[in-house]
Design a protein around this motif. Structure first.
Motif, mmCIF file in Angstrom:
data_model
loop_
_atom_site.group_PDB
_atom_site.id
_atom_site.type_symbol
_atom_site.label_atom_id
_atom_site.label_comp_id
_atom_site.label_asym_id
_atom_site.label_seq_id
_atom_site.Cartn_x
_atom_site.Cartn_y
_atom_site.Cartn_z
ATOM 1 N N ALA A 463 0.828 -1.206 0.000
ATOM 2 C CA ALA A 463 0.000 0.000 0.000
ATOM 3 C C ALA A 463 0.865 1.260 0.000
ATOM 4 N N LEU A 464 1.937 1.257 0.792
ATOM 5 C CA LEU A 464 2.840 2.408 0.825
ATOM 6 C C LEU A 464 3.564 2.575 -0.508
ATOM 7 N N PHE A 465 3.950 1.469 -1.088
ATOM 8 C CA PHE A 465 4.645 1.521 -2.375
ATOM 9 C C PHE A 465 3.732 2.115 -3.441
ATOM 10 N N ASP A 466 2.482 1.710 -3.465
ATOM 11 C CA ASP A 466 1.522 2.252 -4.425
ATOM 12 C C ASP A 466 1.299 3.746 -4.187
ATOM 13 N N ARG A 467 1.224 4.132 -2.937
ATOM 14 C CA ARG A 467 1.015 5.548 -2.617
ATOM 15 C C ARG A 467 2.166 6.411 -3.158
ATOM 16 N N ASP A 468 3.380 5.895 -3.045
ATOM 17 C CA ASP A 468 4.568 6.676 -3.406
ATOM 18 C C ASP A 468 4.946 6.579 -4.878
ATOM 19 N N ARG A 469 4.524 5.491 -5.570
ATOM 20 C CA ARG A 469 5.091 5.263 -6.899
ATOM 21 C C ARG A 469 4.088 4.921 -7.998
ATOM 22 N N ARG A 470 2.910 4.534 -7.647
ATOM 23 C CA ARG A 470 1.959 4.113 -8.682
ATOM 24 C C ARG A 470 1.470 5.315 -9.496
ATOM 25 N N GLN A 471 1.407 5.121 -10.814
ATOM 26 C CA GLN A 471 0.896 6.169 -11.696
ATOM 27 C C GLN A 471 0.090 5.518 -12.805
ATOM 28 N N GLU A 472 -1.084 6.027 -13.052
ATOM 29 C CA GLU A 472 -1.948 5.484 -14.090
ATOM 30 C C GLU A 472 -1.506 5.981 -15.465
ATOM 31 N N THR A 473 -1.574 5.089 -16.436
ATOM 32 C CA THR A 473 -1.254 5.434 -17.819
ATOM 33 C C THR A 473 -2.366 4.906 -18.715
#
Length: 579
Positions: A463-473
């Motif tokens: 969850a933390l990883f997604d918060r910091d790095r996830r980006q929709e394309t």
């Protein structure tokens, strides 16, 4: 006469993003080529460490003062004539649709030659109404100048470039006119049989009535050798050479696991590209990219090997393992990195030794237990305490010792098995990944079976990883190479991260199909995965990125198997009960 490609000697080169990489499957042909922006970019001979050309580009003049250069003025389209062969067709044309230049690039499977078959098709007038020019830049990467001369015999005119160690000869089936050397001051010097110094050449090709022509570049240690290669290729019909080139790759693809007939085109394109990165003189040496100087590592070879293994191609992984055995140090360790030149490897590295042990387990190399596995595992046990390294590397070392212990059990070596298991258990307790670090360490722990995908600590880290790095394309979710608050306005998105996350979803009991689709869309019509994408979906970094292709293949195979195809089962059974 058009001079648009004749007045600028500067060697501009092409970007890192290629639209094609090719070579013959046969080890007899030690020539590789790349394609970019509608033209032929780098050519390598006799290995991928030695670029011998930076450009072979064409331009078309319409006789009315307009000239169209492939990389700058033409529209581009790339076609794959055969998804089971490493073949490309570049189709370039003027924006108004008055002409189309179609080119097929390949290498002669039995000679040191690159071949380009081209055809100019016109909507207005005939091909002979146009003029075809070429620009040739041999010997990329070197600042020194080269001996340039014209070879003339029996009506044939060949261009020759030599640098004292190697020679390249360029010829055309339709002959060539007015070859000139482009000088630094913008002037031109006609090329004759008298040797001159330079590095950028240009000339014209008389176009036959049907618009068809071939260009051949041969390589050798001397001009005579290179010329001989060219003449022998020109003596045979290009269709025959091309068919042999295709059949060799088709035969290779037939030996691959078709995934019950559902394997998509990117699967075959990826595996052929990975195989094309193999050195022709040292089997098993798979280049992790086209950047120079070229360095190899056990980590990259392990990723290549497990992709091949999952695809049912077992010869390449065994050759990679044999190569690693050959560079093992007296202390039992494997170098951090190495080149194919003698004495060029770095000191022994516990993590690279661990990757070698993981590959040994995957290949069930019990026969290598005494001579290779024991020294490697003992080196890792003595030097690999992961207390001061990232948890990601720690996971690799722990899983490797457990796999070595499993091989020891198979070999009837209970003492070694117990000692290595106890060390791995201690390391695991001392090096659990943090759930608040915001790094991808947790992905590796799950991937290698050291932790269950649904463990509360892993769920928090995800969850933390997604918060910091996830980006929709437009293709779906990607993850940035660094945290978003450190990435600036134009963050780079890691292509490999999509396949890595797909494996995690699979281990969590979810379908990774959307991640596979995202990768296939990101590859585009070129069927090339890059290291990164921009936020707008443009390729960035190296393309092709062999390790992204390897990870895609592994995810596709893993989906078929229902679990990661490179999962170290002994570690998974011991630590996460997921084997």
């Amino acid at each position: 006469m058009d001079t648009s490609m004749r007045t600028t000697p500067e060697k501009t080169g092409f970007p890192k993003q290629k639209e094609g990489v090719g070579t013959a499957f046969s080890p007899l042909s030690k020539v590789w080529f790349t394609l970019s922006q509608g033209a032929v970019s780098e050519i390598y001979h006799p290995n991928l460490s030695t670029p011998v050309q930076s450009r072979l580009e064409l331009s078309v003049s319409d006789g009315q003062g307009r000239c169209y250069r492939e990389s700058l003025d033409m529209t581009h389209r790339l076609e794959h004539p055969d998804e089971h062969a490493l073949t490309y067709r570049q189709v370039n044309g003027d924006p108004a649709g008055c002409f189309r230049l179609s080119k097929i690039s390949f290498t002669d499977p039995s000679r040191q030659c690159f071949i380009l078959h081209g055809r100019l098709e016109t909507q207005q007038g005939s091909p002979t109404d146009y003029r075809l020019n070429f620009r040739w830049e041999p010997w990329t990467g070197g600042k020194h100048r080269h001996h340039i001369r014209l070879l003339e015999e029996g009506g044939d005119r060949f261009l020759c470039a030599e640098n004292g160690e190697k020679a390249a000869v360029l010829a055309a089936s339709c002959g060539m006119e007015q070859p000139v050397l482009l000088l630094d001051d913008g002037k031109q010097q006609p090329v004759t049989s008298t040797v001159v110094e330079g590095s950028v050449l240009s000339g014209s090709l008389p176009i036959p009535a049907d618009g068809g022509f071939q260009m051949v570049i041969g390589f050798g240690s001397t001009a005579e050798e290179a010329e001989k290669e060219v003449r022998e290729s020109l003596e045979r019909p290009w269709e025959e050479i091309y068919e042999n080139y295709r059949k060799e790759w088709q035969s290779y693809c037939k030996r691959l696991n078709s995934l019950e007939g559902w394997a998509p085109s990117l699967y075959y394109a990826s595996l052929m590209m990975l195989k094309a990165m193999e050195d022709k003189e040292k089997p098993g040496a798979f280049a992790p990219g086209l950047s120079h100087p070229l360095r190899f590592s056990a980590e990259s070879l392990c990723q290549f090997a497990t992709a091949f293994w999952g695809a049912g191609e077992h010869r390449s992984p065994k050759q990679a393992f044999r190569l690693l055995k050959g560079i093992q140090r007296k202390d039992g360790g494997i170098p951090r990195s190495f080149s194919l030149e003698e004495g060029s490897s770095s000191p022994s590295c516990p993590t690279q030794t661990a990757y070698t042990l993981l590959l040994a387990w995957q290949l069930e190399e019990v026969r290598s237990f005494r001579r290779m596995i024991v020294p490697a595992a003992e080196f890792l046990k003595a030097n690999g305490n992961p207390r001061t390294i990232a948890p990601q590397e720690a996971a690799v070392r722990i899983a490797a010792l457990i796999c070595a212990a499993d091989l020891a059990g198979t070999a009837g070596e209970a003492a070694h098995s117990t000692a290595w298991q106890e060390t791995a258990d201690r390391w695991k307790e001392e090096n659990l990944p943090s759930s608040t670090a915001g790094t991808s360490d947790w992905l590796t722990w799950v991937r290698l079976g050291l932790s269950a995908a649904t463990h509360p600590q892993i769920l928090t880290a995800a969850a933390l990883f997604d918060r910091d790095r996830r980006q929709e394309t437009a293709y779906g979710p990607f993850w940035t190479a660094s945290p978003l608050n450190e990435s600036g306005k134009n963050p780079l998105l890691s292509v490999r991260s999509v396949a890595e996350r797909g494996h995690y979803e699979l281990q969590s009991g979810r379908d990774p199909s959307s991640y596979l689709t995202a990768l296939e869309q990101a590859a585009g019509g070129e069927q090339m995965l890059s290291t990164f994408l921009t936020a707008t979906g443009e390729k960035a970094g190296q393309s092709p990125d062999p390790l992204s292709h390897a990870e895609y293949v592994r995810l596709l195979v893993s989906q078929t198997w229902g679990s990661p195809c490179d999962l170290p089962l002994p570690a998974a059974k011991r630590y996460s009960n997921s084997g």
